[in-house]
Motif scaffolding. Structure first.
Motif, PDB file in Angstrom:
ATOM      1  N   GLU A 257       0.830  -1.215   0.000  1.00 34.80           N
ATOM      2  CA  GLU A 257       0.000   0.000   0.000  1.00 34.80           C
ATOM      3  C   GLU A 257       0.861   1.260   0.000  1.00 34.80           C
ATOM      4  O   GLU A 257       0.614   2.197  -0.769  1.00 34.80           O
ATOM      5  CB  GLU A 257      -0.912  -0.019   1.227  1.00 34.80           C
ATOM      6  CG  GLU A 257      -1.836   1.182   1.319  1.00 34.80           C
ATOM      7  CD  GLU A 257      -2.659   1.192   2.598  1.00 34.80           C
ATOM      8  OE1 GLU A 257      -3.284   2.227   2.880  1.00 34.80           O
ATOM      9  OE2 GLU A 257      -2.659   0.169   3.318  1.00 34.80           O
ATOM     10  N   ILE A 258       1.890   1.289   0.851  1.00 32.51           N
ATOM     11  CA  ILE A 258       2.762   2.469   0.924  1.00 32.51           C
ATOM     12  C   ILE A 258       3.523   2.657  -0.382  1.00 32.51           C
ATOM     13  O   ILE A 258       3.637   3.772  -0.903  1.00 32.51           O
ATOM     14  CB  ILE A 258       3.747   2.334   2.107  1.00 32.51           C
ATOM     15  CG1 ILE A 258       2.991   2.391   3.435  1.00 32.51           C
ATOM     16  CG2 ILE A 258       4.798   3.446   2.062  1.00 32.51           C
ATOM     17  CD1 ILE A 258       3.856   2.098   4.646  1.00 32.51           C
ATOM     18  N   THR A 259       4.034   1.554  -0.943  1.00 36.98           N
ATOM     19  CA  THR A 259       4.851   1.643  -2.159  1.00 36.98           C
ATOM     20  C   THR A 259       4.029   2.064  -3.369  1.00 36.98           C
ATOM     21  O   THR A 259       4.469   2.886  -4.177  1.00 36.98           O
ATOM     22  CB  THR A 259       5.537   0.289  -2.437  1.00 36.98           C
ATOM     23  OG1 THR A 259       6.227  -0.142  -1.263  1.00 36.98           O
ATOM     24  CG2 THR A 259       6.546   0.412  -3.573  1.00 36.98           C
ATOM     25  N   THR A 260       2.835   1.512  -3.510  1.00 40.07           N
ATOM     26  CA  THR A 260       2.007   1.839  -4.681  1.00 40.07           C
ATOM     27  C   THR A 260       1.495   3.275  -4.647  1.00 40.07           C
ATOM     28  O   THR A 260       1.277   3.881  -5.702  1.00 40.07           O
ATOM     29  CB  THR A 260       0.808   0.878  -4.778  1.00 40.07           C
ATOM     30  OG1 THR A 260       0.120   0.845  -3.512  1.00 40.07           O
ATOM     31  CG2 THR A 260       1.255  -0.523  -5.137  1.00 40.07           C
ATOM     32  N   THR A 261       1.303   3.831  -3.453  1.00 37.06           N
ATOM     33  CA  THR A 261       0.791   5.202  -3.352  1.00 37.06           C
ATOM     34  C   THR A 261       1.904   6.247  -3.323  1.00 37.06           C
ATOM     35  O   THR A 261       1.632   7.435  -3.491  1.00 37.06           O
ATOM     36  CB  THR A 261      -0.072   5.356  -2.084  1.00 37.06           C
ATOM     37  OG1 THR A 261       0.695   4.964  -0.929  1.00 37.06           O
ATOM     38  CG2 THR A 261      -1.316   4.492  -2.173  1.00 37.06           C
ATOM     39  N   HIS A 262       3.150   5.813  -3.117  1.00 34.65           N
ATOM     40  CA  HIS A 262       4.262   6.771  -3.056  1.00 34.65           C
ATOM     41  C   HIS A 262       4.665   7.204  -4.463  1.00 34.65           C
ATOM     42  O   HIS A 262       4.599   6.421  -5.417  1.00 34.65           O
ATOM     43  CB  HIS A 262       5.462   6.141  -2.342  1.00 34.65           C
ATOM     44  CG  HIS A 262       6.466   7.141  -1.874  1.00 34.65           C
ATOM     45  ND1 HIS A 262       7.425   7.682  -2.704  1.00 34.65           N
ATOM     46  CD2 HIS A 262       6.653   7.720  -0.663  1.00 34.65           C
ATOM     47  CE1 HIS A 262       8.164   8.535  -2.017  1.00 34.65           C
ATOM     48  NE2 HIS A 262       7.717   8.578  -0.781  1.00 34.65           N
ATOM     49  N   LEU A 283      12.713   0.604  -2.149  1.00 35.44           N
ATOM     50  CA  LEU A 283      12.255   1.964  -1.856  1.00 35.44           C
ATOM     51  C   LEU A 283      12.636   2.364  -0.435  1.00 35.44           C
ATOM     52  O   LEU A 283      13.043   3.508  -0.190  1.00 35.44           O
ATOM     53  CB  LEU A 283      10.739   2.058  -2.044  1.00 35.44           C
ATOM     54  CG  LEU A 283      10.080   3.390  -1.649  1.00 35.44           C
ATOM     55  CD1 LEU A 283      10.688   4.553  -2.420  1.00 35.44           C
ATOM     56  CD2 LEU A 283       8.570   3.332  -1.875  1.00 35.44           C
ATOM     57  N   SER A 284      12.536   1.434   0.509  1.00 31.78           N
ATOM     58  CA  SER A 284      12.896   1.750   1.897  1.00 31.78           C
ATOM     59  C   SER A 284      14.390   2.021   2.035  1.00 31.78           C
ATOM     60  O   SER A 284      14.805   2.820   2.874  1.00 31.78           O
ATOM     61  CB  SER A 284      12.481   0.600   2.823  1.00 31.78           C
ATOM     62  OG  SER A 284      13.321  -0.531   2.664  1.00 31.78           O
TER      63      SER A 284
END
Length: 405
Positions: A257-262, A283-284
């Motif tokens: 969720e965090i990756t797709t919305t970033h 990404l992190s």
């Protein structure tokens, strides 16, 4: 007059030393590891009415987060560097918390130009970094429990390991909870077994019959003493595995969720072979603060995909880098391995490395070294990865090398 602060941190208290620009200690005190202690430190620093940089042997904890939120410049000092620095004026090897905090403050006074203050990415990226770390830990725990379960079942319930395609599937876990011994399983009727398997998505009649025949057609040797003892361990392991899998799935969903919305998420999903786990992890590592890494060589050194070169006189040695972030190295080398099936140039580079006599893992590190440069460039520009574009660049570079030669 400039001042510098050193913090020797511990689990329940922290020793503080403040020195002036001539190296004289002007204040020393101890605070508790709580909000009152943090405010005591902040108020003391503010009483000097000048900006005071802070040195500490840590990268991320509650105290550091508090100080950065208060607007202080915090420098993370490697413990090995701090230990070597103390030898400059403490030859006898005396060690106290006060000496350690003073050494950190004095180190910042003399060598601050060699360090950069800590830079953090956005809150979402920091959350993603924690989730990725916890995901890796829980996966290690899951693998450990699966190995323990396999060992226990092989001792008293070996037929359970042969009924399904994998010994770590949920159907097997549910089977163990319902029929925890071979004696219980052998007594089950065809109708009950059929119902159980269909509830767990095994609906083909020929497969159900095959499983039933295997159960009834084999007379496994079983000891009552083993059934009475190991069955408890097997059920306990299965229950822990089911809880772990549920939490791992939830963490995985949050990472996605965090990756797709970033805004940078699409860059890492565009990398060949990244997938739903490696893309969030990459990404992190990179984050969204462009001040964290000024060059790809910083990531290569910090993650350990770059070797260590030691030269002295006529001798020169290239060694494996042990001092690094091993989780980062594991992520980058795993991505390099996954890219082999999706990127022709990566496969070609790996194959050439193997032909030169390099070992498998060494070749993956070399490939990860190359990938880090590409990832850094994409991270800087915000462009998506293109296999065709990169291949053309490689061909153009090869032609230029031939012209120079």
């Amino acid at each position: 007059m400039k001042h510098y602060c050193g913090i020797d941190w511990a689990s329940d208290h922290h020793d503080i030393s403040i020195v002036n620009e001539s190296g004289k200690k002007v204040n020393k005190f101890r605070i508790d590891d709580d909000l009152n202690g943090y405010h005591t430190l902040s108020n003391t620093l503010k009483s000097f009415e000048v900006e005071i940089p802070i040195a500490i042997e840590a990268k991320d904890n509650l105290l550091i987060n508090f100080l950065i939120a208060e607007g202080y410049e915090v420098y993370s000092i490697n413990p090995k560097s701090a230990e070597r620095y103390k030898d400059r004026y403490n030859v006898a090897g005396n060690k106290t918390d006060e000496i350690d905090s003073f050494a950190l403050a004095d180190m910042l006074r003399t060598d601050m130009h060699k360090y950069r203050p800590l830079e953090y990415s956005s809150e979402e990226i920091r959350k993603l970094k924690i989730l990725c770390g916890e995901y890796s830990k829980l996966m290690k725990d899951k693998n450990m429990l699966e190995s323990q379960l396999y060992d226990v079942l092989s001792k008293y319930y070996p037929i359970a390991l042969t009924l399904f395609s994998s010994y770590n599937c949920k159907t097997l876990y549910k089977l163990i909870l319902k029929y925890s011994t071979y004696e219980e399983l052998r007594k089950v009727s065809y109708e009950d077994l059929e119902k159980f398997l269909k509830e767990n998505r095994y609906r083909k009649a020929h497969y159900i019959k095959k499983v039933y025949n295997k159960i009834q057609g084999n007379d496994y040797y079983a000891l009552a003493i083993f059934d009475e003892t190991f069955s408890h361990t097997a059920r306990a392991l299965v229950k822990m595995l089911l809880i772990l899998e549920a939490e791992i799935k939830e963490i995985k969903n949050k990472m996605t969720e965090i990756t797709t919305t970033h805004t940078l998420g699409t860059i890492f999903y565009s990398l060949p072979g990244s997938g739903e786990i490696l893309a969030p992890k990459l990404l992190s590592i990179m984050g969204d603060n462009k001040k964290v890494y000024l060059s790809s060589s910083e990531i290569q050194a910090y993650s350990g995909v770059a070797p260590v070169t030691k030269r002295s006189g006529k001798s020169s040695r290239v060694k494996f880098r042990f001092a690094c972030n091993k989780e980062y190295r594991n992520t980058l080398t795993t991505f390099a391995f996954c890219s082999l099936n999706w990127s022709p140039w990566a496969r070609g580079y790996y194959d050439k490395s193997r032909q030169k006599g390099k070992r498998h893992y060494e070749s993956l590190r070399l490939l990860a070294y190359k990938w880090t440069r590409i990832i850094f460039k994409l991270w800087q520009t915000g462009e998506l990865y293109s296999e065709e574009y990169h291949t053309k660049n490689l061909e153009r570079f090869s032609k230029n090398i031939l012209k120079i030669a």
